[in-house]
Design an enzyme around this catalytic site. Structure first.
Site, PDB file in Angstrom:
ATOM      1  N   LYS A 197      13.776  10.898  -3.570  1.00 13.89           N
ATOM      2  CA  LYS A 197      13.119  10.354  -4.761  1.00 13.89           C
ATOM      3  C   LYS A 197      14.140   9.776  -5.730  1.00 13.89           C
ATOM      4  CE  LYS A 197       8.821  13.027  -4.980  1.00 13.89           C
ATOM      5  NZ  LYS A 197       8.092  14.050  -5.738  1.00 13.89           N
ATOM      6  N   LYS A 216       3.120   7.520   8.700  1.00 13.80           N
ATOM      7  CA  LYS A 216       2.575   8.215   7.533  1.00 13.80           C
ATOM      8  C   LYS A 216       1.206   7.671   7.139  1.00 13.80           C
ATOM      9  CE  LYS A 216       3.872   9.715   3.022  1.00 13.80           C
ATOM     10  NZ  LYS A 216       4.567   9.512   1.829  1.00 13.80           N
ATOM     11  N   LYS A 268      -2.276   6.521   0.901  1.00 15.03           N
ATOM     12  CA  LYS A 268      -3.147   5.610   0.172  1.00 15.03           C
ATOM     13  C   LYS A 268      -2.420   4.299  -0.134  1.00 15.03           C
ATOM     14  CE  LYS A 268      -5.863   7.821  -2.752  1.00 15.03           C
ATOM     15  NZ  LYS A 268      -6.293   8.447  -3.993  1.00 15.03           N
TER      16      LYS A 268
END
Ligand code: TRP
Length: 328
Positions: A111, A194, A197
Site C-alpha cells: 500500500k 483477483k 469491484k
C-alpha cells in the site's frame, strides 16, 4: 463459549468474492461461537477517501452483512468507530509494538508503494487490528490467507503485553489464531486472479437473476475447450467450476465434473446449473436486503445493539488493561 472476532472493510455492497471469502463462513460460525463482526471504518481512513462516500459504504456493508445472514440475535454486528475503546487500546499497543514488525508487513509495503505520502496510520494499521481482536479477548479470527501476517503481529502484541503487564504464568490476552476460510480465493469472471469491484469482474450479492446470468454467460471457462464437443477439464475452469464448488451441492459438483470431462454438457449447460445454485442461495439474501431497504431502522437497531454488546466487553478489557498499566 469460545469467542471469535473478525473485521471487514467498508467497501460498500458485498460482492460474491468477499461473501465467499469471508462472510459466508461468519454466518456459519455465529451459532458456534460468541461472535463479534465489525465494519472497520477507522481502518478505511488510512487511505484517501471522501467522508460522504465512507458514510455510504459503511452503511451498505453493514446492510449487506445483515442481508447475508448475520443475525443480530446471535452475534454482534457493529461499526468500529462507535466503540471508542478500539482506538484507546490501539494507542497502548503502539507503545509495545516494535517498529520493525510494522515495517516488514507485506500489506503495508504494497500500500505504501502506491501512496505519494505515507501516513503513520497506514503503518500502524495492524496495531489497530490487534486492538480490534484483543479487545474482545478473541481466541480465533476467521479471515482469508491475506490476513495471516497481521494475525501473527496480533500474537506478538498479545505476547509483549502479557510479558510486561500480566503475572508470570497467567497471560491476560489469548494469542488469537487465524481460522482460515474454506473457500480459496475466487478468480474474477474475466479470469483475472483477483475478483474485485474496481476490476468490474465480479457479481454483486444483490444482483437479480437476470443480471447474474448476463455476467455468467460470457465468463471464462477452460480455454482449451473450443467446441462444445471438446472434452473439458474442470481443473482449468477457474471461475465457473470454482463457483460451482462454492454454491452447488457436492452431488451437483460431481455431476458437473463428469459431464464436463465427457463433453455431455457444454459450458452453457454448466453455467445454467450454476445459475440455479446461485439463485437458490442468493434469493433469500435479496429478500432480506429488500426488507432492510424498506425499513432502514432495522439496520440502525441491529448496529446499535451490536455496539452495545461490544462496548460492554470492551469496557471490561480496558479497565483491566489500564489498571495493570498504572493508568487507573
Ligand atoms: N485488515 C482486514 C482486511 O483488510 C480487516 C480487519 C480489520 C480485520 N480488523 C480486523 C480482520 C480484525 C480480522 C480481525 O480484510
Amino acid at each position: 463459549m469460545a469467542r471469535i472476532f473478525s473485521g471487514i472493510q467498508p467497501s460498500g455492497e458485498l460482492h460474491i468474492g468477499n461473501y465467499l471469502g469471508a462472510v459466508k463462513n461468519w454466518v456459519a460460525l455465529q451459532s458456534q461461537f460468541e461472535s463479534f463482526f465489525c465494519v472497520v471504518d477507522y481502518h478505511a481512513i488510512t487511505v484517501a477517501y471522501t467522508p460522504e462516500d465512507l458514510r455510504r459504504r459503511t452503511r451498505e456493508m453493514a446492510t449487506s452483512l445483515l442481508a447475508a445472514g448475520l443475525d443480530p440475535a446471535q452475534c454482534a454486528v457493529f461499526v468500529q468507530s462507535r466503540v471508542p475503546e478500539h482506538t484507546e487500546l490501539q494507542w497502548i499497543f503502539n507503545t509495545i509494538t516494535p517498529l520493525g514488525e510494522l515495517e516488514r508487513q507485506v500489506q503495508f509495503k504494497d500500500k505504501a508503494a502506491r501512496q505519494e505520502q505515507v501516513m503513520a496510520g497506514l503503518l500502524n494499521y495492524p496495531v489497530l487490528q490487534a486492538a480490534d481482536i484483543l479487545l474482545y479477548l478473541a481466541d480465533a479470527v476467521p479471515v482469508g490467507e491475506d490476513q495471516v501476517q497481521h494475525l501473527e503481529l496480533s500474537r506478538v502484541v498479545a505476547r509483549n503485553w502479557n510479558a510486561r503487564f500480566a503475572p508470570e504464568g497467567a497471560p491476560y490476552f489469548p494469542e488469537p489464531q487465524a481460522k482460515l476460510t474454506p473457500t480459496r480465493r475466487i478468480a474474477g469472471l474475466d479470469g483475472n486472479a483477483k475478483m474485485s469491484k474496481s476490476l468490474n469482474n465480479t457479481i454483486g450479492l444483490l444482483e437479480t437473476p437476470d443480471e447474474i446470468w448476463a455476467k455468467l454467460r460470457p465468463a471464462v471457462t477452460d480455454p482449451a475447450r473450443i467446441k462444445k464437443t471438446d472434452a473439458g477439464n474442470p481443473d482449468n475452469c477457474r471461475v465457473i467450476f470454482q463457483l460451482h464448488r462454492a454454491f452447488s451441492s457436492p452431488e451437483m459438483v460431481a455431476e458437473v465434473e463428469t459431464k464436463c470431462r465427457s463433453a455431455a454438457w457444454g459450458c452453457v449447460d454448466c453455467k445454467k446449473a450454476l445459475h440455479e445454485s446461485m439463485n437458490a442461495e442468493l434469493t433469500p439474501i435479496r429478500t432480506r436486503a429488500q426488507a432492510l431497504a424498506d425499513q432502514p431502522s432495522l439496520v440502525d437497531a441491529a448496529l446499535e445493539a451490536g455496539a452495545e454488546k461490544a462496548r460492554a466487553v470492551a469496557a471490561q478489557t480496558m479497565r483491566h488493561v489500564k489498571e495493570s498499566m498504572g493508568l487507573a
